[in-house]
Design an enzyme around this catalytic site. Structure first.
Site, mmCIF file in Angstrom:
data_model
loop_
_atom_site.group_PDB
_atom_site.id
_atom_site.type_symbol
_atom_site.label_atom_id
_atom_site.label_comp_id
_atom_site.label_asym_id
_atom_site.label_seq_id
_atom_site.Cartn_x
_atom_site.Cartn_y
_atom_site.Cartn_z
ATOM 1 N N ASP A 192 21.437 -89.704 43.907
ATOM 2 C CA ASP A 192 22.822 -90.000 44.075
ATOM 3 C C ASP A 192 23.220 -89.449 45.110
ATOM 4 O OD1 ASP A 192 25.661 -89.726 42.050
ATOM 5 O OD2 ASP A 192 24.732 -91.406 42.282
ATOM 6 N N TYR A 194 25.700 -87.580 47.765
ATOM 7 C CA TYR A 194 26.779 -86.665 47.854
ATOM 8 C C TYR A 194 28.056 -87.238 47.333
ATOM 9 C CZ TYR A 194 22.860 -83.556 49.736
ATOM 10 O OH TYR A 194 21.867 -83.129 49.920
ATOM 11 N N HIS A 318 12.888 -80.454 41.230
ATOM 12 C CA HIS A 318 13.677 -80.836 42.133
ATOM 13 C C HIS A 318 14.143 -79.494 43.120
ATOM 14 C CE1 HIS A 318 17.591 -81.903 43.829
ATOM 15 N NE2 HIS A 318 17.403 -83.023 43.315
#
Length: 354
Positions: A192, A194, A318
């Protein structure tokens, strides 16, 4: 001025905040805010318009009142709106193809007559039809599909509702301008954009110069600096703009390519995921021996169809502060990537950023 040079992403300053791309279900538990839905009527208005065209941590974005977003106006008749709500998927697809063809023919005619003008795109469709030729050749079939029409309508309706959308329309497809299709050698998948003011500029994990470096990117710099196989030793820069990586053939692509200010994942499920699936599929099909760096379960799932007999896929948690210690630190993906490229006789990536 060429269209390509005009749309080269600018580098404004200011703002902080981050969204590193957490699965929607988990994000819903972490945030009290939920994306605002767009009514069928709003989407219908946009369709009826004559417009051409795991594991992150979220921080409070800087709500810069001076941040601006291109806006367009839609004033369709009520009859047109009612008709648009009853269109079949096949009719929507025909509308999308006709609009795309009309815009393209207009551009070609203007170029032929020498009357072409460099204008800032006001819709996702206009921006999509202006992407570099090789990317357009691979992806133009998507622009005439019903899902893309609905995506354009959603994005336009959001903008017309005076919502702040990031990145600006002219920067949504920055990844394609910075990284030529025929030069792609590495693919890094984000989730996604920022959602802080002026952070997102179309490259996954990257923020514009002058802004605070987000935690996940800071951890990426940390991994680079501690990877002893990276020589000369990586020194973390004072900014988070990754354009240099992209220009060397690193495709930095987010699964979802736009977001509402302060509302992570607010544009999920509107069609971007289908479009970026097509981007991954084109890279998978047209190239061989690409290196996919997939961090976190969503990225791994996104690229599950990549042919591992033709490409190299490296997976790790991540780089978010919530998961980097689970295996991202020490994964040595950056040096492994270069080792593989070197073995293939291809140019390695200079990860150092000045």
């Amino acid at each position: 001025m060429s269209i390509r040079s005009f749309f080269k992403p600018p580098s404004p300053t200011a703002a902080v905040g981050e969204d590193d791309g957490v699965p929607a279900a988990k994000r819903a538990r972490l945030s009290a805010e939920t994306p605002e839905a767009v009514s069928a009527g709003a989407v219908a208005k946009a369709l009826a318009s004559p417009t051409a065209g795991d594991r992150p941590q979220h921080e409070t974005p800087d709500k810069d009142k001076n941040a601006t977003q291109n806006e367009t106006s839609l004033t369709p008749s009520s009859n047109a709106t009612q008709n648009a709500t009853s269109l079949t998927p096949e009719q929507l697809e025909r509308i999308a193809k006709n609009k795309a063809l009309a815009i393209e023919r207009k551009r070609e005619l203007e170029a032929k007559n020498g009357t072409a003008t460099s204008t800032v795109p006001t819709t996702v469709m206009e921006a999509a039809l202006a992407i570099p030729a090789r990317w357009k050749e691979e992806l133009k079939g998507e622009f005439g599909k019903a899902y893309f029409t609905k995506l354009v309508a959603f994005h336009t309706a959001q903008t017309n509702a005076k919502k702040m959308i990031f990145p600006p329309v002219a920067q949504v497809f920055s990844a394609f301008y910075a990284c030529d299709f025929d030069k792609v050698s590495v693919v890094i998948v984000g989730q996604d954009p920022y959602h802080g003011a002026r952070q997102a500029h179309g490259l996954a994990f990257s923020v514009q110069k002058g802004l605070q470096i987000p935690p996940s990117l800071r951890n990426m710099y940390k991994e680079l600096s501690e990877d002893t196989a990276i020589q000369p030793k990586f020194k973390a820069p004072n900014h988070g703009c990754l354009t240099k990586w992209a220009q060397q053939g690193v495709l930095l692509i987010n699964a979802c390519m736009s977001v509402e200010s302060g509302k992570a994942n607010s544009h999920q499920g509107q069609g971007w995921e289908t479009f970026t699936d097509a981007v991954i599929a084109a890279c998978n099909k047209r190239h061989s021996n690409l290196i996919f760096l997939l961090w976190g379960a969503p990225a791994a799932k996104k690229c599950s169809s990549v042919d591992m007999n033709r490409h190299t896929v490296l997976k790790a948690p991540h780089p978010s502060p919530l998961s980097a210690h689970r295996g991202f630190f020490g994964c040595k993906h950056f040096s492994q990537c270069n080792d593989k490229l070197k073995a293939l006789g291809r140019p390695t990536i200079d990860w150092q950023i000045e």
